[in-house]
Motif scaffolding. Sequence first.
Motif, PDB file in Angstrom:
ATOM      1  N   ALA A 247     -65.826 -84.252 -15.065  1.00 52.28           N
ATOM      2  CA  ALA A 247     -66.412 -84.510 -13.757  1.00 52.28           C
ATOM      3  C   ALA A 247     -66.087 -83.346 -12.822  1.00 52.28           C
ATOM      4  O   ALA A 247     -65.056 -82.698 -12.951  1.00 52.28           O
ATOM      5  CB  ALA A 247     -65.852 -85.803 -13.187  1.00 52.28           C
ATOM      6  N   HIS A 248     -66.960 -83.085 -11.872  1.00 50.90           N
ATOM      7  CA  HIS A 248     -66.737 -82.018 -10.894  1.00 50.90           C
ATOM      8  C   HIS A 248     -67.157 -82.551  -9.531  1.00 50.90           C
ATOM      9  O   HIS A 248     -68.335 -82.721  -9.264  1.00 50.90           O
ATOM     10  CB  HIS A 248     -67.549 -80.782 -11.266  1.00 50.90           C
ATOM     11  CG  HIS A 248     -67.254 -79.587 -10.417  1.00 50.90           C
ATOM     12  ND1 HIS A 248     -67.837 -78.371 -10.635  1.00 50.90           N
ATOM     13  CD2 HIS A 248     -66.447 -79.410  -9.347  1.00 50.90           C
ATOM     14  CE1 HIS A 248     -67.405 -77.496  -9.742  1.00 50.90           C
ATOM     15  NE2 HIS A 248     -66.561 -78.115  -8.943  1.00 50.90           N
ATOM     16  N   VAL A 249     -66.170 -82.816  -8.696  1.00 50.18           N
ATOM     17  CA  VAL A 249     -66.403 -83.332  -7.356  1.00 50.18           C
ATOM     18  C   VAL A 249     -65.907 -82.280  -6.370  1.00 50.18           C
ATOM     19  O   VAL A 249     -64.819 -81.726  -6.533  1.00 50.18           O
ATOM     20  CB  VAL A 249     -65.638 -84.668  -7.139  1.00 50.18           C
ATOM     21  CG1 VAL A 249     -65.766 -85.140  -5.706  1.00 50.18           C
ATOM     22  CG2 VAL A 249     -66.135 -85.724  -8.103  1.00 50.18           C
ATOM     23  N   ILE A 250     -66.699 -82.006  -5.354  1.00 51.17           N
ATOM     24  CA  ILE A 250     -66.317 -81.037  -4.325  1.00 51.17           C
ATOM     25  C   ILE A 250     -66.102 -81.782  -3.013  1.00 51.17           C
ATOM     26  O   ILE A 250     -66.944 -82.570  -2.589  1.00 51.17           O
ATOM     27  CB  ILE A 250     -67.384 -79.943  -4.175  1.00 51.17           C
ATOM     28  CG1 ILE A 250     -67.542 -79.185  -5.509  1.00 51.17           C
ATOM     29  CG2 ILE A 250     -67.025 -78.991  -3.046  1.00 51.17           C
ATOM     30  CD1 ILE A 250     -68.666 -78.169  -5.514  1.00 51.17           C
ATOM     31  N   VAL A 251     -64.946 -81.516  -2.392  1.00 49.86           N
ATOM     32  CA  VAL A 251     -64.570 -82.188  -1.148  1.00 49.86           C
ATOM     33  C   VAL A 251     -64.399 -81.128  -0.056  1.00 49.86           C
ATOM     34  O   VAL A 251     -63.640 -80.168  -0.243  1.00 49.86           O
ATOM     35  CB  VAL A 251     -63.244 -82.969  -1.330  1.00 49.86           C
ATOM     36  CG1 VAL A 251     -62.811 -83.621  -0.037  1.00 49.86           C
ATOM     37  CG2 VAL A 251     -63.385 -84.005  -2.441  1.00 49.86           C
ATOM     38  N   PRO A 252     -65.080 -81.294   1.082  1.00 50.48           N
ATOM     39  CA  PRO A 252     -64.884 -80.357   2.187  1.00 50.48           C
ATOM     40  C   PRO A 252     -63.448 -80.409   2.713  1.00 50.48           C
ATOM     41  O   PRO A 252     -62.830 -81.466   2.762  1.00 50.48           O
ATOM     42  CB  PRO A 252     -65.852 -80.855   3.266  1.00 50.48           C
ATOM     43  CG  PRO A 252     -66.780 -81.787   2.585  1.00 50.48           C
ATOM     44  CD  PRO A 252     -66.052 -82.338   1.404  1.00 50.48           C
ATOM     45  N   CYS A 253     -62.946 -79.256   3.076  1.00 52.38           N
ATOM     46  CA  CYS A 253     -61.603 -79.145   3.659  1.00 52.38           C
ATOM     47  C   CYS A 253     -61.665 -78.023   4.682  1.00 52.38           C
ATOM     48  O   CYS A 253     -61.706 -76.851   4.299  1.00 52.38           O
ATOM     49  CB  CYS A 253     -60.579 -78.850   2.562  1.00 52.38           C
ATOM     50  SG  CYS A 253     -58.896 -78.615   3.180  1.00 52.38           S
TER      51      CYS A 253
ATOM     52  N   ALA B  32     -59.301 -75.378  -6.851  1.00 49.48           N
ATOM     53  CA  ALA B  32     -59.650 -76.418  -7.822  1.00 49.48           C
ATOM     54  C   ALA B  32     -58.403 -76.952  -8.511  1.00 49.48           C
ATOM     55  O   ALA B  32     -57.444 -76.215  -8.754  1.00 49.48           O
ATOM     56  CB  ALA B  32     -60.611 -75.870  -8.868  1.00 49.48           C
ATOM     57  N   PHE B  33     -58.465 -78.240  -8.810  1.00 46.20           N
ATOM     58  CA  PHE B  33     -57.451 -78.915  -9.613  1.00 46.20           C
ATOM     59  C   PHE B  33     -58.164 -79.585 -10.772  1.00 46.20           C
ATOM     60  O   PHE B  33     -59.219 -80.207 -10.579  1.00 46.20           O
ATOM     61  CB  PHE B  33     -56.726 -80.003  -8.808  1.00 46.20           C
ATOM     62  CG  PHE B  33     -55.915 -79.470  -7.664  1.00 46.20           C
ATOM     63  CD1 PHE B  33     -54.661 -78.908  -7.889  1.00 46.20           C
ATOM     64  CD2 PHE B  33     -56.385 -79.543  -6.369  1.00 46.20           C
ATOM     65  CE1 PHE B  33     -53.904 -78.422  -6.836  1.00 46.20           C
ATOM     66  CE2 PHE B  33     -55.634 -79.067  -5.307  1.00 46.20           C
ATOM     67  CZ  PHE B  33     -54.392 -78.506  -5.535  1.00 46.20           C
ATOM     68  N   CYS B  34     -57.597 -79.482 -11.975  1.00 41.31           N
ATOM     69  CA  CYS B  34     -58.163 -80.231 -13.093  1.00 41.31           C
ATOM     70  C   CYS B  34     -57.064 -81.018 -13.785  1.00 41.31           C
ATOM     71  O   CYS B  34     -55.926 -80.579 -13.896  1.00 41.31           O
ATOM     72  CB  CYS B  34     -58.910 -79.334 -14.077  1.00 41.31           C
ATOM     73  SG  CYS B  34     -57.916 -78.313 -15.158  1.00 41.31           S
ATOM     74  N   CYS B  35     -57.423 -82.219 -14.191  1.00 43.08           N
ATOM     75  CA  CYS B  35     -56.585 -83.056 -15.044  1.00 43.08           C
ATOM     76  C   CYS B  35     -57.514 -83.561 -16.143  1.00 43.08           C
ATOM     77  O   CYS B  35     -58.527 -82.923 -16.422  1.00 43.08           O
ATOM     78  CB  CYS B  35     -55.895 -84.152 -14.243  1.00 43.08           C
ATOM     79  SG  CYS B  35     -56.981 -85.230 -13.274  1.00 43.08           S
TER      80      CYS B  35
ATOM     81  N   TRP C 244     -60.896 -81.996 -17.307  1.00 42.79           N
ATOM     82  CA  TRP C 244     -60.646 -80.788 -18.104  1.00 42.79           C
ATOM     83  C   TRP C 244     -61.990 -80.203 -18.524  1.00 42.79           C
ATOM     84  O   TRP C 244     -62.791 -80.889 -19.172  1.00 42.79           O
ATOM     85  CB  TRP C 244     -59.794 -81.110 -19.321  1.00 42.79           C
ATOM     86  CG  TRP C 244     -59.279 -79.856 -19.951  1.00 42.79           C
ATOM     87  CD1 TRP C 244     -59.899 -79.129 -20.913  1.00 42.79           C
ATOM     88  CD2 TRP C 244     -58.081 -79.164 -19.614  1.00 42.79           C
ATOM     89  NE1 TRP C 244     -59.159 -78.020 -21.216  1.00 42.79           N
ATOM     90  CE2 TRP C 244     -58.028 -78.018 -20.429  1.00 42.79           C
ATOM     91  CE3 TRP C 244     -57.055 -79.398 -18.704  1.00 42.79           C
ATOM     92  CZ2 TRP C 244     -56.984 -77.115 -20.376  1.00 42.79           C
ATOM     93  CZ3 TRP C 244     -56.013 -78.497 -18.662  1.00 42.79           C
ATOM     94  CH2 TRP C 244     -55.979 -77.368 -19.483  1.00 42.79           C
ATOM     95  N   PRO C 245     -62.283 -78.960 -18.151  1.00 50.24           N
ATOM     96  CA  PRO C 245     -63.602 -78.384 -18.414  1.00 50.24           C
ATOM     97  C   PRO C 245     -64.010 -78.434 -19.894  1.00 50.24           C
ATOM     98  O   PRO C 245     -63.347 -77.859 -20.753  1.00 50.24           O
ATOM     99  CB  PRO C 245     -63.456 -76.939 -17.929  1.00 50.24           C
ATOM    100  CG  PRO C 245     -62.418 -77.026 -16.852  1.00 50.24           C
ATOM    101  CD  PRO C 245     -61.436 -78.046 -17.382  1.00 50.24           C
ATOM    102  N   GLY C 246     -65.091 -79.149 -20.160  1.00 49.56           N
ATOM    103  CA  GLY C 246     -65.658 -79.235 -21.498  1.00 49.56           C
ATOM    104  C   GLY C 246     -65.057 -80.294 -22.398  1.00 49.56           C
ATOM    105  O   GLY C 246     -65.522 -80.479 -23.524  1.00 49.56           O
ATOM    106  N   LEU C 247     -64.047 -81.023 -21.942  1.00 50.08           N
ATOM    107  CA  LEU C 247     -63.396 -82.006 -22.802  1.00 50.08           C
ATOM    108  C   LEU C 247     -64.301 -83.210 -23.041  1.00 50.08           C
ATOM    109  O   LEU C 247     -64.872 -83.772 -22.109  1.00 50.08           O
ATOM    110  CB  LEU C 247     -62.075 -82.480 -22.188  1.00 50.08           C
ATOM    111  CG  LEU C 247     -61.260 -83.462 -23.032  1.00 50.08           C
ATOM    112  CD1 LEU C 247     -60.841 -82.846 -24.360  1.00 50.08           C
ATOM    113  CD2 LEU C 247     -60.033 -83.925 -22.249  1.00 50.08           C
ATOM    114  N   ARG C 248     -64.426 -83.554 -24.284  1.00 54.42           N
ATOM    115  CA  ARG C 248     -65.173 -84.742 -24.698  1.00 54.42           C
ATOM    116  C   ARG C 248     -64.272 -85.575 -25.590  1.00 54.42           C
ATOM    117  O   ARG C 248     -63.398 -85.043 -26.263  1.00 54.42           O
ATOM    118  CB  ARG C 248     -66.428 -84.362 -25.468  1.00 54.42           C
ATOM    119  CG  ARG C 248     -67.492 -83.744 -24.598  1.00 54.42           C
ATOM    120  CD  ARG C 248     -68.725 -83.466 -25.437  1.00 54.42           C
ATOM    121  NE  ARG C 248     -69.808 -83.068 -24.567  1.00 54.42           N
ATOM    122  CZ  ARG C 248     -70.920 -83.785 -24.417  1.00 54.42           C
ATOM    123  NH1 ARG C 248     -71.097 -84.898 -25.062  1.00 54.42           N
ATOM    124  NH2 ARG C 248     -71.870 -83.363 -23.615  1.00 54.42           N
TER     125      ARG C 248
END
Length: 173
Positions: A6-12, A120-123, A22-26
Motif C-alpha cells: 500500500a502507498h498512502v501519502i499524508v500532507p505534513c 517515507a516509512f515502510c513496514c 514493503w515495496p513489491g511484497l506479496r
Amino acid sequence: SRKLDAHVIVPCGAGQLHLLGWPGLRTSHIGDGWIDPEDRREILDRMVHSGCRDLFALVEARELPPGTKAGLRKATAQRGIILRSAPILDYHPPGMRFMRRWSALLHHHAGAVQAGGQLAFCCLAGAGRSGTMSALVLAMTGMPVDQAIARIRHANPDAIESPAQEDWLSAQG
C-alpha cells in the motif's frame, strides 16, 4: 496472492509523508512471501516521481523472505533513494534504543517535511509501524498527538494498529 505494498501519502506542512507496505511484497493464502519486481519498481518510481528520496524500513529481517532487504537496498540505490534500516518489532512502538539512534534525524526530517520535503516509512503493510512513525513526525512538527493520530488514520484507517503504539504516541505529546 495478496499485495502488501500500500502507498498512502499524508500532507505534513508543505511536504508529505509516505506510508508504504514493503515495496513489491506479496503473500500467498498460506503466508508464503515473495517480491514482485514489477510492483516494487512501480512503487519506488512513484516515490521518486513525487520527490521522495528518503525511506525508513521498519521491518525486522526475520519477517521477510531471504534476500528481500538486499533487493530493496539495490532497487533504492538505483533510484537515488536513501534507505535506512530501522527495525521495530511488529505491533510495537519504537524502543528507547531506536529513539536514541534515530531521534535527531527524525527531528531534522520533520522540519524538512514541514518546509516542503518528503519522507517515507515502510513496514509490512504500511499501517502499524509506518503509521506510528508518521504520526510521530507530525507531532514533531508541533501538531498535537491526538490530531496526528487522527490525520494518519484518516489516510489509512488501519494505521497505528495496537494500543501499545497509540499509548506510546500519547506519551510523546
